[in-house]
Write an enzyme that holds these catalytic residues in place. Structure first.
Site, mmCIF file in Angstrom:
data_model
loop_
_atom_site.group_PDB
_atom_site.id
_atom_site.type_symbol
_atom_site.label_atom_id
_atom_site.label_comp_id
_atom_site.label_asym_id
_atom_site.label_seq_id
_atom_site.Cartn_x
_atom_site.Cartn_y
_atom_site.Cartn_z
ATOM 1 N N ARG A 98 1.040 -1.081 -0.173
ATOM 2 C CA ARG A 98 0.011 -0.222 0.402
ATOM 3 C C ARG A 98 0.718 1.382 -0.393
ATOM 4 O O ARG A 98 0.633 2.655 -0.741
ATOM 5 C CB ARG A 98 -1.110 -0.141 1.297
ATOM 6 C CG ARG A 98 -2.128 -0.952 1.174
ATOM 7 C CD ARG A 98 -3.149 -0.931 2.097
ATOM 8 N NE ARG A 98 -3.462 0.735 2.283
ATOM 9 C CZ ARG A 98 -4.401 0.808 2.664
ATOM 10 N NH1 ARG A 98 -4.524 0.023 4.353
ATOM 11 N NH2 ARG A 98 -5.022 1.918 3.191
ATOM 12 N N THR A 145 0.697 10.757 13.745
ATOM 13 C CA THR A 145 0.203 10.302 13.014
ATOM 14 C C THR A 145 -0.265 8.439 14.338
ATOM 15 O O THR A 145 0.742 8.496 15.187
ATOM 16 C CB THR A 145 1.002 9.230 12.179
ATOM 17 O OG1 THR A 145 2.285 8.947 13.367
ATOM 18 C CG2 THR A 145 1.126 9.636 11.102
ATOM 19 N N HIS A 149 -1.029 1.164 11.183
ATOM 20 C CA HIS A 149 -0.444 1.414 10.060
ATOM 21 C C HIS A 149 1.226 2.447 10.295
ATOM 22 O O HIS A 149 0.706 3.063 9.976
ATOM 23 C CB HIS A 149 -0.727 1.461 8.680
ATOM 24 C CG HIS A 149 -2.139 0.530 8.271
ATOM 25 N ND1 HIS A 149 -2.038 -0.393 8.002
ATOM 26 C CD2 HIS A 149 -3.689 0.873 8.595
ATOM 27 C CE1 HIS A 149 -3.377 -1.229 8.231
ATOM 28 N NE2 HIS A 149 -4.469 -0.104 7.647
ATOM 29 N N LYS A 171 5.784 13.442 13.523
ATOM 30 C CA LYS A 171 5.464 13.166 14.700
ATOM 31 C C LYS A 171 4.422 12.301 14.617
ATOM 32 O O LYS A 171 3.227 12.106 15.334
ATOM 33 C CB LYS A 171 4.391 14.645 15.436
ATOM 34 C CG LYS A 171 4.757 14.014 17.418
ATOM 35 C CD LYS A 171 4.678 12.389 18.305
ATOM 36 C CE LYS A 171 3.839 11.766 18.830
ATOM 37 N NZ LYS A 171 3.527 11.175 19.147
ATOM 38 N N SER A 225 -7.493 8.682 17.688
ATOM 39 C CA SER A 225 -8.797 8.884 18.160
ATOM 40 C C SER A 225 -9.474 10.171 18.214
ATOM 41 O O SER A 225 -9.094 10.936 17.900
ATOM 42 C CB SER A 225 -8.105 8.003 19.153
ATOM 43 O OG SER A 225 -7.114 9.374 20.521
ATOM 44 N N GLU A 244 -8.604 13.059 10.992
ATOM 45 C CA GLU A 244 -9.092 11.848 10.321
ATOM 46 C C GLU A 244 -9.271 10.538 11.803
ATOM 47 O O GLU A 244 -7.958 10.427 12.418
ATOM 48 C CB GLU A 244 -7.975 11.245 9.600
ATOM 49 C CG GLU A 244 -8.354 11.836 8.098
ATOM 50 C CD GLU A 244 -9.284 10.716 7.511
ATOM 51 O OE1 GLU A 244 -9.694 10.328 8.090
ATOM 52 O OE2 GLU A 244 -9.573 12.595 6.471
ATOM 53 N N CYS A 278 -9.055 1.495 11.064
ATOM 54 C CA CYS A 278 -10.347 2.850 11.537
ATOM 55 C C CYS A 278 -11.245 2.012 10.533
ATOM 56 O O CYS A 278 -12.139 2.309 10.994
ATOM 57 C CB CYS A 278 -10.051 4.021 11.261
ATOM 58 S SG CYS A 278 -9.045 4.136 9.197
ATOM 59 N N GLU A 372 -15.842 2.151 19.717
ATOM 60 C CA GLU A 372 -15.142 1.675 18.690
ATOM 61 C C GLU A 372 -14.159 0.526 19.976
ATOM 62 O O GLU A 372 -13.603 0.698 20.985
ATOM 63 C CB GLU A 372 -13.757 3.086 18.092
ATOM 64 C CG GLU A 372 -13.345 1.644 17.355
ATOM 65 C CD GLU A 372 -12.490 3.308 16.932
ATOM 66 O OE1 GLU A 372 -11.408 4.001 17.361
ATOM 67 O OE2 GLU A 372 -11.458 3.249 15.545
HETATM 68 P P1 NAP Z 1 -4.262 8.262 19.713
HETATM 69 O O1 NAP Z 1 -4.107 7.980 21.221
HETATM 70 O O2 NAP Z 1 -5.270 9.450 19.581
HETATM 71 O O3 NAP Z 1 -2.792 8.607 18.575
HETATM 72 C C1 NAP Z 1 -2.450 9.560 17.703
HETATM 73 C C2 NAP Z 1 -1.302 9.895 17.931
HETATM 74 O O4 NAP Z 1 -1.239 11.078 18.453
HETATM 75 C C3 NAP Z 1 -0.100 9.100 18.042
HETATM 76 O O5 NAP Z 1 0.943 10.254 17.518
HETATM 77 C C4 NAP Z 1 -0.435 9.618 20.005
HETATM 78 O O6 NAP Z 1 0.841 10.786 19.896
HETATM 79 C C5 NAP Z 1 -0.343 11.609 19.627
HETATM 80 N N1 NAP Z 1 -0.718 12.032 20.565
HETATM 81 C C6 NAP Z 1 -1.724 11.908 21.974
HETATM 82 N N2 NAP Z 1 -1.770 12.892 22.777
HETATM 83 C C7 NAP Z 1 -1.465 14.447 22.268
HETATM 84 C C8 NAP Z 1 -1.597 15.061 21.798
HETATM 85 N N3 NAP Z 1 -2.376 15.668 23.637
HETATM 86 N N4 NAP Z 1 -1.941 16.150 21.346
HETATM 87 C C9 NAP Z 1 -1.636 16.311 19.810
HETATM 88 N N5 NAP Z 1 -0.954 14.362 19.772
HETATM 89 C C10 NAP Z 1 -1.174 13.735 20.916
HETATM 90 O O7 NAP Z 1 -4.609 7.253 18.736
HETATM 91 P P2 NAP Z 1 -4.068 5.294 18.594
HETATM 92 O O8 NAP Z 1 -3.970 4.635 19.445
HETATM 93 O O9 NAP Z 1 -2.250 5.603 18.188
HETATM 94 O O10 NAP Z 1 -4.507 4.984 17.221
HETATM 95 C C11 NAP Z 1 -5.916 4.302 17.181
HETATM 96 C C12 NAP Z 1 -6.988 5.713 16.791
HETATM 97 O O11 NAP Z 1 -6.817 6.169 15.388
HETATM 98 C C13 NAP Z 1 -8.328 4.571 16.541
HETATM 99 O O12 NAP Z 1 -9.270 5.806 17.169
HETATM 100 C C14 NAP Z 1 -8.444 4.831 15.512
HETATM 101 O O13 NAP Z 1 -9.659 4.437 14.493
HETATM 102 C C15 NAP Z 1 -8.393 6.257 14.705
HETATM 103 N N6 NAP Z 1 -7.467 6.007 13.061
HETATM 104 C C16 NAP Z 1 -8.076 6.899 11.990
HETATM 105 C C17 NAP Z 1 -8.553 6.466 10.813
HETATM 106 C C18 NAP Z 1 -8.817 7.009 10.141
HETATM 107 O O14 NAP Z 1 -8.273 7.553 8.744
HETATM 108 N N7 NAP Z 1 -10.074 8.040 10.228
HETATM 109 C C19 NAP Z 1 -6.715 6.028 10.610
HETATM 110 C C20 NAP Z 1 -6.349 4.078 11.460
HETATM 111 C C21 NAP Z 1 -6.555 5.337 12.270
HETATM 112 P P3 NAP Z 1 2.073 9.354 21.445
HETATM 113 O O15 NAP Z 1 2.139 7.347 20.520
HETATM 114 O O16 NAP Z 1 3.176 9.766 21.680
HETATM 115 O O17 NAP Z 1 0.965 8.765 22.793
#
Ligand code: NAP
Length: 470
Positions: A98, A145, A149, A171, A225, A244, A278, A372
C-alpha cells in the site's frame, strides 16, 4: 535497531531514550533517541527557513526514488512493522505494498498541473478576462500519526505534502516509531532536501502539543483517536486542521445477500490487521431471517484466522498493540456477556494476543457497539428490515465508512443516500479504497475533509487566483 529523531536531517542527541518492545514477546526491538522542546524550535525554524525550491520534476524524482528504495527494502520494512506493532508479517507485507502505491500515486500527481481557468465573459456582467488558479505550498505542516499502520499512516501524510512542496514536521506514534524513522531516512536518501522533513518524538507536552498550538505552522494533519482529535480541535487555534479519527463501521448483510460473499467480507473486515483498522468491521448487522445460516458458515471461516507469532508467515492475526489494549477488549466482551451476549468463538487472551472473537446476541447499547473496539472482535446484531438497519447503523457517534452485502439495487441506493458516513461500499468491506481516492469520515470520525493522495495534496496547499485581460 538503534535510531534517533531527526531535525532537518540532523540526528538528535539527548539522554532520553525510548525502548520499543515487541507486543508479542516483550523483547526490545529497538531504541530511539528522543527529542525535547529545543528540537521543536530548531525543526520549526529549519522548515520555515526552507531551501532550494523544488520543481515538479524534483518532487516526482524524490517520490519515485523513494518508491524504488521501498521496493528494494520491503522485507526490512515489513519485519520492522511486524516487530514493533505485533501485526502479522503477512499484514505488514501488504502494508508495504500500500505504501508503494501511495508513493507511486503522489509521484504521478506531482507532475500534473493543478490549475483551473475561468473565462469571465460568460454572463451579462462579464468581461473579456480570464481568472487562473494555482496552488502554493504551505509554509510548514505538522503531521501526527497513530500506531495501527506504522508505515501507511505516515506515508499518507508525507507523500502528499512533499508532492506539493510543503515541509513537514512528523510526530509518529510512540508505539511504532521505528518504521517512521526508517521511512524518514529513506526519504533523505532518495534526495529529499533536509529542510523538508523533521521527525520528532518525545513527551506530549514538549513535542506534540506545542506543534499543534504553534502559530507558525499552517496545518495540523492528525490521524488517531476521537479523544485526542477533539483535544487538538480545541487547542489548534487559527490554522488548517485535518482530523481522521476513529470508526465504528458496520457490515450490513441484507436477506438477499450472497452468503459466501457475506462470510468472506465479515471475516476479512473483522480480523485483518488484528481488527486495528479505522475502517475494520466493528459491527456485523444481519437480517434476522438469515442469521443462523450466516453464523454456521461464518464460524467455520473465522476458525481459519489463526492467531499467534506475528513473525510466522502462516499467522493471520498477530497481537493488538499492547496488553492493556487486549485487556480492554476482553473487558468489553465480558460486559456484553453480562448483558446477555454469547461468545461463540475465541475470546481467550495471552498477553497482547487476543483470539479472533465472535459474539452473538450483542445488545445495541453494549460498550463494544456504542464505542470503537480496536481489535479482532466480531459482534453480531440483527435487524428486521432496511429501516431498522439504517437506524441501527446511524445510531453511533461515528461516521467513517460502511459495507453492504446485497444484490438489490433499491437497497443499495437507499444505503448510499441515507447512511451518515463518509464512504459506502456495496459488496465490499468498509475499508475498500485505492490510495488516491477521497477518504475520510463525518460526525465523530472527522470533519468531512477528505484525505487520500489527491485530496491531501489540496489540503497541503493554498489556492491563489490571478486574472488577466484576455
Ligand atoms: P491516539 O492515541 O489518538 O494517538 C495518535 C497520535 O496522537 C500519536 O502519535 C500520539 O502520540 C499523538 N497524541 C497523543 N496525545 C496527543 C495530544 N494531546 N496532542 C497531540 N498529539 C497527541 O491514537 P492511536 O491509539 O495511536 O490510534 C488508534 C486510533 O486511530 C483509532 O481510534 C483509529 O480508529 C484511529 N484511526 C483513524 C484513521 C482514519 O483515517 N480515520 C486511520 C487510522 C487510525 P503518542 O504515541 O506519543 O501518544
Amino acid at each position: 535497531m538503534t535510531m534517533t529523531c531527526y531535525v532537518a536531517g540532523t540526528p538528535v542527541q539527548s539522554d532520553s531514550i525510548l525502548e520499543v518492545k515487541s507486543p508479542y514477546d516483550n523483547r526490545v526491538v529497538g531504541t530511539v533517541t528522543l527529542a525535547n522542546a529545543s528540537h521543536v524550535e530548531q525543526a520549526i525554524q529549519a522548515g520555515l527557513k526552507g531551501g532550494k525550491a523544488l520543481t515538479r520534476y524534483d518532487r516526482f524524482s524524490i517520490l519515485d526514488k523513494a518508491r524504488q528504495l521501498l521496493v528494494a527494502r520491503k522485507d526490512q520494512f515489513a519485519q520492522t512493522i511486524s516487530a514493533e506493532s505485533g501485526l502479522a508479517i503477512r499484514e505488514a507485507n501488504y502494508e508495504t505494498g500500500r505504501a508503494h502505491d501511495v508513493l507511486l500515486f503522489a509521484a504521478m500527481e506531482s507532475l500534473k498541473d493543478d490549475g483551473q481557468i475561468f473565462s469571465c465573459d460568460i454572463s451579462p456582467q462579464g468581461k473579456a478576462r480570464k481568472i487562473f488558479t494555482l496552488r502554493e505550498p504551505l509554509a510548514l505542516a505538522a503531521c501526527i500519526t497513530p500506531f495501527n499502520h506504522p508505515l501507511n499512516q505516515v506515508v499518507h501524510k508525507l507523500a502528499p505534502a512533499l508532492a506539493v512542496g510543503t515541509p513537514v514536521i512528523l510526530k509518529p506514534s510512540e508505539k511504532t516509531p521505528l518504521t517512521a524513522i526508517l521511512l524518514t531516512e529513506l526519504l533523505y536518501e532518495a534526495g529529499l532536501p533536509h529542510y523538508m522533513l523533521s521527525t520528532l518524538l518525545g513527551p506530549t507536552n514538549e513535542i506534540a502539543e506545542p506543534l499543534v498550538k504553534d502559530p507558525r505552522i499552517d496545518i495540523v494533519s492528525f490521524t488517531g483517536s476521537v479523544a485526542v482529535g477533539k483535544r487538538i480541535a480545541a487547542s489548534v487555534g487559527y490554522k488548517k486542521v485535518i482530523l481522521e479519527l476513529g470508526g465504528n463501521d458496520p457490515l450490513i448483510i441484507m436477506e438477499d445477500a450472497d452468503m459466501d460473499t457475506a462470510v468472506h467480507l465479515a471475516a476479512e473486515g473483522s480480523f485483518r490487521n488484528s481488527g486495528q483498522r479505522c475502517t475494520a468491521v466493528k459491527r456485523i448487522l444481519i437480517h434476522e431471517k438469515i442469521k443462523d445460516v450466516f453464523l454456521e458458515k461464518f464460524l467455520q471461516k473465522a476458525k481459519t484466522y489463526n492467531c499467534g507469532d506475528p513473525a510466522d508467515p502462516e499467522t493471520r492475526v498477530g497481537t493488538v498493540i499492547d496488553e492493556p489494549a487486549a485487556i480492554y477488549l476482553e473487558t468489553v466482551v465480558n460486559k456484553a456477556v453480562e448483558q446477555g451476549a454469547k461468545v461463540l468463538l475465541g475470546g481467550k487472551r495471552r498477553g497482547a494476543l487476543l483470539e479472533p472473537t465472535v459474539i452473538d446476541n450483542v445488545p445495541r447499547d453494549a460498550e463494544m457497539i456504542v464505542h470503537e473496539s480496536f481489535g479482532p472482535l466480531a459482534p453480531i446484531l440483527t435487524f428486521k428490515d432496511i429501516d431498522d438497519a439504517i437506524a441501527l447503523s446511524n445510531a453511533t457517534a461515528y461516521g467513517l465508512s460502511s459495507g453492504i452485502v446485497t444484490h438489490n439495487m433499491d437497497y443499495a441506493l437507499r444505503f448510499i443516500k441515507e447512511l451518515k458516513v463518509g464512504t459506502v461500499n456495496i459488496n465490499e468491506v468498509p475499508g475498500y479504497r485505492i490510495e488516491s481516492s477521497p477518504f475520510g469520515g463525518i460526525k465523530d470520525s472527522g470533519l468531512g475533509i477528505k484525505e487520500g493522495v489527491i485530496e491531501a495534496m489540496k489540503c497541503f496547499t493554498y489556492v491563489k487566483t490571478f486574472s488577466l485581460p484576455w
